[in-house]
Design an enzyme around this catalytic site. Structure first.
Site: not given
Lengths: 259, 259
Positions: B1-3
């Site tokens: 996932m990412c931010e």
């Protein structure tokens, strides 16, 4: 007017040396104080660094000079505004996507009476320069002729773009750099030259600031690097000066097509 | 996932404080080591700084932390790759032009079985992420519905985009940030929050690194600044957590529309 700089190489190469010369023309040895930009392709991706202030004073330009980004295709521009105010949206290079490629473009010159010719809808300018509008019009013409799927023969596309550039040249001065990230095209209206460096490499000395580089120490024997500029950047090498209406297409540093 | 990180403000504001917290998640307090990017709008123009390396090690990220660029709209992303390799062309945010505006987009999450749905031709992805393809599909749907000329009511466009986002959410996790440079939209699938700071301003303390800021000293009483993030960036302020399927549209820091 403005200054153009571009590079096509067969190995990822940094452009710090040439950019250092160009930056001087943005407020020190030249009057181009209205912004600057540089696009690096890395694979199919690209990133553009820009500032709407003079390059010789720009923090971001200092980063580019101190942090060598290695790239096979580079397009750069420093601006002295004529059409369009000084702002980020009017700062070259401009980029648009077509056929899953980022196309990047920069222009030196000035056009007149172009509004009637440059009717666009699919690609629209964000700023208000003649340059960006001409770029949008070129891409729009390309889509109208070749459709939404990339044709097998990109050479036909570049021959078509050269014809469009010739039409635009009738409206004023149109020195152009254009790249799809793989190929690099230049089109000369009155000020454009290039040099192809390959083995045996020698020393080069910048005109605009007191910097000398020995390319023999920076390269391998197989490297081929072509640098394009509005005016020669070094004074101890032979640059090829393009004639009005002439254009060249490079890939991996080598000349691929011309007209 | 990412931010994800984004900002909408009614005065040009720097995002150094929030970005400093985010950068830590790119290799120090978080595992997002596969690249990062940040887009600043300045007027209608925009510039994007990107690197396909971790933000906590990036020279370019250090520049962004030391050189406060003032902007009214910012979109940022740090990446932990799932779909698509680690490369510049797969690094968010992604930008395309529509109606003479630069649209910028970043995505947190992962989609499955999307190839059949996301048929595109006018906007094509350059890289091979699900994220960029979803962005191209959204813009393509917008053009199909509203045409090549910007409609008078952009709110109708954002309501339509929210419907598209809801469709995409059926394919997996889709937390999205989208901006046309004037408006800033977020769409929540499972992880998105925001905070609107206005007078009276107080102190804020980052979660990811030992930095405190006193906004009272950095602002004027009329400033309104909204910051959006995947997870709260400060631990002494109250962040609004969005529910799955919820979305908000901000302009100049203020909430304009929601659903």
């Amino acid at each position: 007017m403005c200054e153009l700089l571009a590079m096509s190489a067969n190995v990822p190469t940094d452009i710090v040396f040439s950019f250092t010369g160009l930056v001087q023309r943005g407020g020190v040895t030249g009057p181009h104080v209205d912004g600057w930009g540089i696009t690096f392709y890395e694979g199919k991706g690209s990133r553009t660094f820009k500032d709407a202030i003079q390059s010789s004073q720009s923090h971001v330009a200092k980063l580019i000079q101190s942090y060598p980004i290695k790239s096979e295709v580079v397009v750069s521009h420093i601006r002295q505004a004529n059409r369009g105010c000084v702002s980020l949206e009017n700062t070259h290079p401009f980029t648009r996507e077509l056929w899953g490629r980022y196309w990047t473009y920069a222009h030196n010159g000035q056009l007149s009476d172009y509004q009637q010719k440059f009717v666009v809808s699919r690609y629209q300018p964000v700023g208000d320069t003649d340059s960006e509008l001409a770029f949008c019009w070129i891409l729009e013409q390309v889509v109208m002729k070749f459709g939404e799927t990339e044709p097998g023969d990109l050479m036909a596309v570049y021959r078509f773009i050269a014809k469009l550039a010739e039409e635009i040249r009738e409206l004023g001065i149109f020195n152009m750099i254009l790249s799809d990230g793989d190929h690099l095209m230049n089109f000369c209206s009155n000020n454009l030259c290039y040099i192809t460096r390959k083995a045996p490499f020698g020393k080069a000395k910048l005109i605009d600031t007191d910097v000398v580089i020995d390319f023999d120490k920076e390269t391998t024997p197989n490297d081929v690097v072509t640098v394009i500029a509005t005016r020669p950047l070094t004074d101890n090498e032979e640059w090829h000066i393009l004639k009005p209406g002439e254009w060249k297409l490079f890939r991996q540093g080598c000349l691929l097509l011309e007209g």
